[in-house]
Design an enzyme around this catalytic site. Sequence first.
Site, short mmCIF file in Angstrom:
data_model
loop_
_atom_site.label_atom_id
_atom_site.label_comp_id
_atom_site.label_asym_id
_atom_site.label_seq_id
_atom_site.Cartn_x
_atom_site.Cartn_y
_atom_site.Cartn_z
N GLU A 113 0.85 -1.20 0.00
CA GLU A 113 0.00 0.00 0.00
C GLU A 113 0.88 1.24 0.00
OE1 GLU A 113 -3.30 -0.47 3.08
OE2 GLU A 113 -1.99 -2.15 3.55
N LYS A 115 2.22 4.61 1.35
CA LYS A 115 2.32 5.15 2.71
C LYS A 115 1.97 6.65 2.65
CE LYS A 115 5.34 5.32 6.75
NZ LYS A 115 5.23 6.76 7.00
N ASP A 117 1.39 10.40 3.60
CA ASP A 117 2.08 11.31 4.51
C ASP A 117 1.05 12.22 5.18
OD1 ASP A 117 4.14 12.49 5.86
OD2 ASP A 117 4.86 13.69 4.19
N TYR A 222 -7.07 2.08 6.32
CA TYR A 222 -6.15 1.01 5.92
C TYR A 222 -6.23 -0.25 6.77
CZ TYR A 222 -3.20 3.16 9.58
OH TYR A 222 -2.72 3.69 10.76
N LYS A 310 10.88 3.45 3.16
CA LYS A 310 10.89 4.92 3.16
C LYS A 310 11.65 5.45 1.95
CE LYS A 310 9.41 7.02 6.17
NZ LYS A 310 9.83 7.38 7.51
N CYS A 404 21.02 48.65 6.03
CA CYS A 404 19.75 48.05 5.61
C CYS A 404 19.58 48.16 4.09
CB CYS A 404 18.59 48.74 6.32
SG CYS A 404 16.97 48.16 5.77
N CYS A 407 16.50 50.83 3.59
CA CYS A 407 16.50 52.24 4.01
C CYS A 407 17.89 52.80 4.27
CB CYS A 407 15.63 52.41 5.26
SG CYS A 407 16.35 51.66 6.74
N CYS A 422 17.62 45.84 11.38
CA CYS A 422 17.46 47.27 11.12
C CYS A 422 16.54 47.82 12.21
CB CYS A 422 16.82 47.49 9.75
SG CYS A 422 16.39 49.22 9.42
N CYS A 427 11.73 52.42 8.41
CA CYS A 427 12.20 51.58 7.30
C CYS A 427 11.00 51.11 6.47
CB CYS A 427 12.93 50.37 7.87
SG CYS A 427 13.41 49.16 6.61
#
Length: 668
Positions: A113, A115, A117, A222, A310, A404, A407, A422, A427
């Site tokens: 089957e 798997k 997630d 399942y 896996k 930054c 600015c 910053c 800004c």
Amino acid sequence: MDRQSAEKRVHELHELLNQYNYEYHVLDKPSVPDSEYDQLLRELIELEDQFPELRTADSPSQRVGGTILDAFEKVEHRSQMLSLGNAFNEQDLRDFDRRVRQAVGDDFSYVCELKIDGLAVSLRYENGAFVQGATRGDGSIGEDITANLKTIRSIPLKIKEPLSFEVRGEAFMPKRSFEALNKVKEEKGEEPFANPRNAAAGSLRQLDPKIAASRNLDIFLYALADIGDTGIDSHSEGLNRLDHLGFKTNPERKRCADIEEVLQYVESWTERRPDLSYDIDGIVIKVDSLDQQKALGTTAKSPRWAIAFKFPAEEVVTILKHIELSVGRTGVVTPTAILDPVRVAGTTVQRASLHNEDLIREKDIKIGDHVVIKKAGDIIPEVVNVLEDQRTGEEKEFSMPTHCPECESELVRLEGEVALRCINPKCPAQIREGLIHFVSRNAMNIDGLGEKVISQLFREQLIVDVADLYKLERDQLLQLERMGEKSVDNLLQAIEASKSNSLEKLLFGLGIRHVGAKAAKTLAQEFDSMDKLMSVSKEELTNINEIGEKMGDAIVAYFENDEVKELVEELKEAGVNMVYKGPKPVSASEADSYFAGKTIVLTGKIEQLSRNEAKEKIEMLGGKVTGSVSKKTDLVIAGEDAGSKLKKANELDIEVWDEDKLMEELNR
């Protein structure tokens, strides 16, 4: 490896695996991909096999799941929900096949089957009706998420026959639902989910079932957990029976005569997995005969008759073309790798997170490098390492700027922080991100003002701070691209509606440093109005349990700022509410009720109120509602089907009320 070295490594692996297990199973925020966790667990098992005296009862190798959250009622599974042993390559599968043959002979078959997630769940039916659904939890005890599971339309609320049994499955979020959800979150300026598994788990752990309903989850069942007198003698027959009863099972399963057919199935789906409409992270292989499953038995943590192959985390090589900098709402400057587009795990990737300057130095990343990137379900993949042998000498060192990028203000690194920041309150990047935060769901919740619209308004200079949102006019908005009359009218209505929000929404939306949604509500409840809060001292703030030194300093400094004072006045003039509208908890000393100063636990099903309503009413009367029973608990309120918490209350001789007694006290 000698015993001393092995003991040290086993201790290290315990700490790592326990931390990763907690992040994955409790927080739903894994910090490492499954493949790395699996490899560490395998290393631990091999060391424990080599040195059996190092195997302890609390070893991660002996566990099934993780600690249970207290947000939901606990549910004891009628039969344990075991985890599966893992296989990572063909040899692992052949070794599994050899062990099965040694135990039951050559006359057997497998069922393979996909798997899924997602999140493992158990569904209980009584006389054909769905009565309870739970997460796997630690394998023995899970969380009652019945209300959320009922929102999954593929779960039948009543089946075709009046049977009583448990059925197991995997709840998941289809790719299309995941993409739609993240699009909405990004438009609202909220953090997107890392992957569909996290999104599904997060949805099913919402206390409000309406949220779960909006997420369009799905499920594949399942296994039957208790076969009973159904006459079923194989796993494949059990799946067919579930189909007949109206359950949704995965049609891609296959009965395989031998390990060669299993390997062909694995190879086929390793290639075809990107074509699926949902995520899979491997293949589950089970011995089909239930009698043979019983003969094979289980270990302490997994069945000997099943194994999970896996898929390896996909790694690809591409070129790092550039490093882009972004400035967040709090001023943190974050580097992101811009890559030659490359296909990873079914999607095209052009960006990868670099987190901070220290990581760039640690991995010796240069612009122009060939880099290995990995995407183990994450939205933004990470750079695994650099291929130094492919350097030509034309690669360029990267250094974080001193000023930054938005600015030009000088960047600073605050004590104890890795990030550069910053600190210019004007800004543009911080203002834009602050606007996005202000309109988000947990703040002022202005529908229609997502990140793209905010950026457009900011770019067109229609807004420069949050007060400008309340000055927008219909004619201005109609001039903007993709803004029709209906969407403009809806937006203006949403902006107008936000003016009536309770004070805590505004406080959170303003983005005061260290003040989250919970602290904002505490401040609003304590001081009632913006005017009072703006005049309080640090001492008054830190006298509140939830407010610490750092937060107190941040709040005082924020409201001492002249620009903030002007902003608040503008919001007042626009008609934005400045007072707390919610229920105000009564202090234990002032409350004239039985609940004053007491610690109370709610358990079981309460019919006349929702759990949140009961909690809110008790807290208004001076009580404190917690999620677990202990010696400090004064009262347990037990509704129908109360479980382990009621049992513990009786063991500790704690006073117990039924729902009628609760309602009588609340209605006094």
